[in-house]
Design an enzyme around this catalytic site. Structure first.
Site, PDB file in Angstrom:
ATOM      1  N   CYS A   1      33.922  31.364  48.298  1.00 34.18           N
ATOM      2  CA  CYS A   1      32.853  32.290  48.693  1.00 34.18           C
ATOM      3  C   CYS A   1      31.450  31.699  48.494  1.00 34.18           C
ATOM      4  O   CYS A   1      30.549  31.930  49.323  1.00 34.18           O
ATOM      5  CB  CYS A   1      32.999  33.605  47.934  1.00 34.18           C
ATOM      6  SG  CYS A   1      33.543  33.418  46.232  1.00 34.18           S
TER       7      CYS A   1
ATOM      8  N   HIS B   1      27.333  37.653  46.210  1.00 31.09           N
ATOM      9  CA  HIS B   1      26.864  36.505  45.437  1.00 31.09           C
ATOM     10  C   HIS B   1      25.451  36.151  45.902  1.00 31.09           C
ATOM     11  O   HIS B   1      25.147  36.209  47.101  1.00 31.09           O
ATOM     12  CB  HIS B   1      27.751  35.286  45.674  1.00 31.09           C
ATOM     13  CG  HIS B   1      29.158  35.412  45.169  1.00 31.09           C
ATOM     14  ND1 HIS B   1      29.582  36.419  44.325  1.00 31.09           N
ATOM     15  CD2 HIS B   1      30.244  34.622  45.379  1.00 31.09           C
ATOM     16  CE1 HIS B   1      30.866  36.240  44.045  1.00 31.09           C
ATOM     17  NE2 HIS B   1      31.289  35.163  44.680  1.00 31.09           N
TER      18      HIS B   1
HETATM   19  N1  LIG Z   1      37.378  37.834  45.438  1.00 32.32           N
HETATM   20  C1  LIG Z   1      36.701  36.967  46.185  1.00 32.32           C
HETATM   21  O1  LIG Z   1      35.478  37.073  46.402  1.00 32.32           O
HETATM   22  C2  LIG Z   1      37.392  35.801  46.779  1.00 32.32           C
HETATM   23  C3  LIG Z   1      36.718  35.032  47.687  1.00 32.32           C
HETATM   24  C4  LIG Z   1      37.354  33.942  48.271  1.00 32.32           C
HETATM   25  C5  LIG Z   1      38.660  33.681  47.942  1.00 32.32           C
HETATM   26  N2  LIG Z   1      39.328  34.459  47.050  1.00 32.32           N
HETATM   27  C6  LIG Z   1      40.718  34.124  46.750  1.00 32.32           C
HETATM   28  O2  LIG Z   1      41.566  35.159  47.218  1.00 32.32           O
HETATM   29  C7  LIG Z   1      42.702  35.277  46.374  1.00 32.32           C
HETATM   30  C8  LIG Z   1      42.870  36.724  45.893  1.00 32.32           C
HETATM   31  O3  LIG Z   1      41.701  37.166  45.281  1.00 32.32           O
HETATM   32  P1  LIG Z   1      41.422  38.690  44.954  1.00 32.32           P
HETATM   33  O4  LIG Z   1      40.026  38.699  44.490  1.00 32.32           O
HETATM   34  O5  LIG Z   1      41.830  39.588  46.075  1.00 32.32           O
HETATM   35  O6  LIG Z   1      42.413  38.964  43.696  1.00 32.32           O
HETATM   36  P2  LIG Z   1      43.089  40.308  43.178  1.00 32.32           P
HETATM   37  O7  LIG Z   1      42.293  41.497  43.500  1.00 32.32           O
HETATM   38  O8  LIG Z   1      43.437  40.031  41.764  1.00 32.32           O
HETATM   39  O9  LIG Z   1      44.460  40.388  44.043  1.00 32.32           O
HETATM   40  C9  LIG Z   1      45.487  39.446  43.885  1.00 32.32           C
HETATM   41  C10 LIG Z   1      46.543  39.669  44.960  1.00 32.32           C
HETATM   42  O10 LIG Z   1      47.517  38.636  44.866  1.00 32.32           O
HETATM   43  C11 LIG Z   1      48.814  39.224  44.787  1.00 32.32           C
HETATM   44  N3  LIG Z   1      49.728  38.396  44.024  1.00 32.32           N
HETATM   45  C12 LIG Z   1      49.602  37.965  42.748  1.00 32.32           C
HETATM   46  N4  LIG Z   1      50.690  37.244  42.388  1.00 32.32           N
HETATM   47  C13 LIG Z   1      51.504  37.214  43.468  1.00 32.32           C
HETATM   48  C14 LIG Z   1      52.775  36.633  43.733  1.00 32.32           C
HETATM   49  N5  LIG Z   1      53.431  35.908  42.813  1.00 32.32           N
HETATM   50  N6  LIG Z   1      53.318  36.781  44.966  1.00 32.32           N
HETATM   51  C15 LIG Z   1      52.666  37.500  45.907  1.00 32.32           C
HETATM   52  N7  LIG Z   1      51.464  38.088  45.725  1.00 32.32           N
HETATM   53  C16 LIG Z   1      50.881  37.936  44.516  1.00 32.32           C
HETATM   54  C17 LIG Z   1      48.576  40.533  44.092  1.00 32.32           C
HETATM   55  O11 LIG Z   1      49.666  41.391  44.321  1.00 32.32           O
HETATM   56  P3  LIG Z   1      50.176  42.456  43.194  1.00 32.32           P
HETATM   57  O12 LIG Z   1      49.253  43.642  43.335  1.00 32.32           O
HETATM   58  O13 LIG Z   1      51.571  42.744  43.612  1.00 32.32           O
HETATM   59  O14 LIG Z   1      50.059  41.764  41.876  1.00 32.32           O
HETATM   60  C18 LIG Z   1      47.288  40.988  44.796  1.00 32.32           C
HETATM   61  O15 LIG Z   1      47.609  41.516  46.069  1.00 32.32           O
HETATM   62  C19 LIG Z   1      42.499  34.245  45.274  1.00 32.32           C
HETATM   63  O16 LIG Z   1      43.138  33.054  45.684  1.00 32.32           O
HETATM   64  C20 LIG Z   1      41.014  34.022  45.271  1.00 32.32           C
HETATM   65  O17 LIG Z   1      40.647  32.749  44.797  1.00 32.32           O
HETATM   66  C21 LIG Z   1      38.729  35.517  46.473  1.00 32.32           C
END
Ligand SMILES: NC(=O)c1ccc[n+]([C@@H]2O[C@H](COP(=O)([O-])OP(=O)(O)OC[C@H]3O[C@@H](n4cnc5c(N)ncnc54)[C@H](OP(=O)(O)O)[C@@H]3O)[C@@H](O)[C@H]2O)c1
Length: 365
Positions: free
Chosen positions: A134, A247
């Site tokens: 991001c 951000h």
């Molecule tokens: N937040 C941001 O601004 C941002 C920006 C760019 C990239 N990202 C990337 O996007 C990804 C997710 O971020 P987020 O902020 O959305 O996190 P989050 O709110 O913590 O959500 C995590 C997601 O991953 C799933 N998950 C976790 N372990 C898993 C597994 N073993 N198999 C399948 N699904 C699984 C979770 O499902 P459950 O509910 O079933 O646990 C949930 O749907 C990360 O790689 C992060 O680096 C985030």
């Protein structure tokens, strides 16, 4: 026209219960992406739960290899471990993966793409396309404008990053600490190593042997790859602050040729998706609260950097919603670009030249 850009597509969202996954579902809907079947996937913990998405209740399935049978495009946002393991399995079943994690971004054979900066890199994808971090996402389009007009010598960026960048647990932690503060209770920290409420933490992701954090190093290496400038001198300090969404970044750029703030504003405003908000007399500059919920990248406080001679330096402030342009919007824009250009299938299957990071550099050298 091929089948892929005429017919609605089967789209999987992996990490559909997370903050980015939920934003992806919303943006697919808002932009009327031609979704035939929407397959929502998460961990086994969530399998069987339903979420309200796309105007209806949809069941969450477990993200296992078989779940990708028949999927055209899979948007992954479930962390690097899940992407490392499952993206190849999805590709083997015929899906093209757009991955939000850091797992594939620096792989030489995987294009790392910001929609308005290097969409041409999508052409040679091997079945996986990486969506940048991001902090990189909101910076690269602005740096592109300066690279193309006056050349880039050196970039210093300091980030002020919201807690939604960490995910759903961090949003709850900030809110919990604010409530605890108001009611005079101790502020419990489990997501971050210190309380984030009323604080600024200069630690995002793990520390590397070179003293930078991994988040800071992503900004360095990802911008070099996206901008096709492998030797760009760039440094970053990444700081987590108690903001829910968006951000902000303080950026200092040394350019090859002189440039005025007026010209820089014109160049920035000409980049698709970039909006200049720069009126100090009216206290006008980009704000996290105003960028939240928007898809644009906002730039302001553009001024000559007084520490660099011959007008070859600029300082400015860049703000964007990390869940939308910083993650979900760009991912959906990449899906749209693949579909419009008929590039959904991997390059070898289309007889196209495979992407290689070194070729991307050659192309603009
Ligand atoms: N937040 C941001 O601004 C941002 C920006 C760019 C990239 N990202 C990337 O996007 C990804 C997710 O971020 P987020 O902020 O959305 O996190 P989050 O709110 O913590 O959500 C995590 C997601 O991953 C799933 N998950 C976790 N372990 C898993 C597994 N073993 N198999 C399948 N699904 C699984 C979770 O499902 P459950 O509910 O079933 O646990 C949930 O749907 C990360 O790689 C992060 O680096 C985030």
């Amino acid at each position: 026209m091929s089948r892929m850009n005429r017919q609605p597509l089967t789209v999987a969202v992996v990490g559909a219960t997370g903050v980015v996954g939920r934003t992806m579902i919303q943006i697919l809907n808002e932009r009327e992406f031609p979704v035939g079947e929407l397959r929502l996937l998460a961990s086994g913990r969530s399998a069987g739960r339903t979420v309200f998405a796309d105007g209806r209740n949809l069941e969450i399935g477990e993200a296992v290899p078989e779940a990708f049978n028949g999927v055209d495009i899979a948007l992954f946002s479930a962390g690097a471990d899940v992407s490392s393991e499952l993206a190849p399995a999805a590709v083997a079943r015929g899906a093209t993966v757009i991955d939000n994690s850091s797992a594939w971004r620096m792989d030489e054979s995987v294009p790392l793409v910001v929609s308005q900066v290097n969409p041409g890199d999508l052409e040679g994808h091997p079945g996986i396309v990486a969506n940048p971090n991001c902090s990189t996402m909101q910076l690269a389009p602005v740096l592109m404008a300066l690279r193309d007009a006056v050349g880039l010598e050196r970039v210093i960026v300091d980030t002020y990053q919201s807690v939604s960048g960490t995910g759903a647990d961090a949003l709850a932690e900030l809110e919990g600490q604010i409530r605890a503060h108001v009611s005079g209770e101790p502020k419990l920290a489990t997501v971050y190593p210190h309380p984030i409420a009323f604080n600024a933490l200069p630690e995002i992701d793990v520390f590397l042997p070179n003293g930078y954090t991994k988040e800071e190093w992503k900004v360095v290496t990802e911008n070099r790859k996206i901008l096709h400038l492998p030797d760009l001198r760039i440094s970053c300090t990444a700081v987590r602050i108690p903001v829910f969404v968006s951000h902000s970044e303080a950026v200092h750029v040394e350019t090859r040729e002189p440039i005025t703030p007026e010209r820089a504003r014109t160049l920035f405003a000409a980049v698709p998706g970039v909006v200049v908000n720069d009126d100090p007399s009216m206290h006008g500059y980009p704000l996290a609260t105003e960028a939240a919920g928007r898809d644009e990248i906002f730039v302001g406080r553009v001024r000559q950097d007084a520490s660099i001679e011959q007008d070859r330096g600029l300082a400015f402030w860049v703000v964007s919603d990390n869940l939308r342009k910083g993650a979900a919007t760009n991912a959906v824009e990449l899906a749209e670009a693949l579909r419009e250009r008929d590039w959904i299938r991997p390059a070898p299957a289309r007889g196209a030249r495979s992407y290689h990071a070194a070729h991307a550099v050659e192309a603009t050298a």
